[in-house]
Design an enzyme around this catalytic site. Structure first.
Site, mmCIF file in Angstrom:
data_model
loop_
_atom_site.group_PDB
_atom_site.id
_atom_site.type_symbol
_atom_site.label_atom_id
_atom_site.label_comp_id
_atom_site.label_asym_id
_atom_site.label_seq_id
_atom_site.Cartn_x
_atom_site.Cartn_y
_atom_site.Cartn_z
ATOM 1 N N GLY A 208 0.978 -1.181 -0.115
ATOM 2 C CA GLY A 208 -0.150 0.144 -0.067
ATOM 3 C C GLY A 208 0.927 1.339 -0.178
ATOM 4 N N ASN A 209 0.311 2.317 0.258
ATOM 5 C CA ASN A 209 0.998 3.685 0.473
ATOM 6 C C ASN A 209 0.565 4.485 1.434
ATOM 7 O OD1 ASN A 209 -0.943 5.361 -0.917
ATOM 8 N ND2 ASN A 209 -0.445 3.969 -2.805
#
Ligand SMILES: Cc1cc2nc3c(=O)[nH]c(=O)nc-3n(C[C@H](O)[C@H](O)[C@H](O)COP(=O)(O)O)c2cc1C
Length: 424
Positions: A208-209
């Site tokens: 993810g980020n």
């Protein structure tokens, strides 16, 4: 307007496809809600393809989006065409036995029925009593047309022509007081992507980020406030979905690409503020990746995700159709070979979008923060002049961006001459 088109199980269900087209071509966003019986006449695939939205007959699909409550609540207008004798009876009795009748019970805007059935069914005292009940509650029930019915017979009971239903339904919406939207983006359709994509490694893990979706949500809210019809394509968010948007939920970059692809057919402005993963794991394991007995570390191979922004710009050039304005976002860190601004300019050129909102990022800069500093880059501005840094809350930046979008659409790009965004 957001319109729910209910389709009942009559032979005239196919005519609802033309009605749907009339609504979508006029710029309305239409969610089709067929009854189970109507899918014997026209299948769900037809409604999904023509409307660009997933379609279901039951309250038990997409339960996480609480469709049985949301659709009626959010609709600016509900049109049921054809309305069968059975549907009129269920609506009059207040039954909630499928998604359409739940939606009718949740309606907060105007409700319009275009009945179609055999003359005997239409004239039956039960049907007439149901029609009277619905009208007494404020629903508009159109008189059926007179003409050829399903078999060789003819008489009152035929579904009016789609153009007539379209005009009468919109008039009903007007009569019910749905004033046309006002604001800088009134009548404009805006699609905003927001949040961070999640790329699955196995059933429990993902790459993810740090994107919270705050900036995209603020842009969507600012566009709604200026009268736009907003489709909000949300990846993982850490903020609530703004009021008044049409929500499309996605998880991965590939899902986001599909959602953008669907949206660009009918949007004036595309704002790509989602943080889309550049890479995804080459394999998404069916079962959780386990620690190996021999102590060997797993190797994750990454493959490139499509560049959705550049792809959308290219498709627009190739087809000559698509959004009038495509706005990209860039989160850059400067390094030895270039400043943030230089990287931003290179990105603007590479992507070919109409505006690029440039952020400087770091672990504590931008992601999840309430305030930010951006520069808005345009290919039409002199590259020797540095665009001003705009500082303020993400809400302030969003409002400024929406004003800039409105000015660009009006053919008069506002020059961002001051660095400070006026507060509140
Ligand atoms: C070929 C065929 C055509 C039908 N046409 C109509 C019609 O035009 N109007 C109507 O009220 N019912 C019609 N019916 C009956 C409905 O399909 C039936 O009442 C059904 O329960 C309606 O379900 P719904 O109101 O949930 O869509 C038709 C049935 C068949 C088999």
């Amino acid at each position: 307007m957001r319109i729910v088109l209910g389709v009942g199980g009559g032979i005239a269900a196919y005519k609802a496809a033309s009605l749907l087209r009339l609504f979508t071509e006029a710029g309305h966003s239409v969610q089709v809600v067929p009854t189970e019986a109507s899918t014997r006449f026209v299948g769900i695939a037809t409604w999904e393809a023509l409307s660009g939205h997933p379609v279901s007959t039951t309250v038990f699909d997409a339960v996480d989006t609480v469709n049985h409550v949301r659709l009626g609540h959010e609709a600016d207008l509900i049109v049921v065409a054809p309305a069968t004798a059975d549907l009129l009876a269920r609506a009059a009795a207040g039954l909630a036995s499928d998604l359409l009748t739940n939606t009718l019970l949740m309606a907060s805007g105007p409700v319009f029925f275009a009945p179609a059935m055999h003359t005997e069914m239409w004239n039956h005292p039960a049907t007439q009593a149901n029609v009277a009940t619905l009208r007494s509650r404020g629903a508009v029930v159109m008189e059926p047309a007179i003409g050829r019915l399903t078999g060789k017979d003819s008489g009152p009971g035929r579904l009016p022509e789609p153009e007539d239903i379209y005009a009468a339904a919109l008039a009903a919406a007007g009569e019910a007081g749905s004033a046309p939207a006002a604001g800088l983006l009134a009548g404009r359709r805006v699609t905003v992507t927001a949040g961070g994509t999640r790329e699955p490694l196995d059933p429990v893990r993902f790459l993810g980020n740090r994107s919270s979706g705050k900036q995209g949500a603020a842009v969507a809210a600012a566009a709604v406030a200026e009268g736009a019809q907003v489709r909000f394509v949300a990846a993982h968010l850490e903020v609530p979905v703004p009021e008044g948007v049409e929500l499309v939920q996605v998880e991965t970059a590939l899902e986001l690409r599909d959602a953008v692809h669907d949206a660009v057919q009918s949007t004036d402005v595309l704002v790509m503020s989602a943080a889309v993963a550049d890479f995804r794991p080459g394999e998404n394991a069916d079962t959780k990746i386990k620690k190996r007995d021999d102590g060997a570390d797993p190797v994750i191979t990454l493959v490139r995700n499509p560049d959705i922004l550049a792809e959308t710009v290219q498709n627009r050039s190739a087809s000559g159709t698509g959004p009038s304005l495509i706005v990209g976002f860039a989160a850059e860190t400067g390094d030895g070979s270039g400043s943030v601004l230089e990287y931003g300019r290179r990105k603007l050129e590479r992507k070919g979008c109409d505006l690029l909102v440039l952020n400087q990022v770091g672990r504590s800069l931008v992601f999840g923060q309430d305030s930010t500093e951006v520069r808005i880059l345009s290919p039409h501005e002199d590259p020797r002049i540095e665009p001003p840094a705009l500082t303020g809350s993400k809400t302030d930046i969003a409002r400024h961006l929406v004003e800039r979008i409105a000015a660009e659409l009006a053919g008069a790009p506002a020059s961002s001459s001051t660095g400070a965004v006026p507060p509140g």
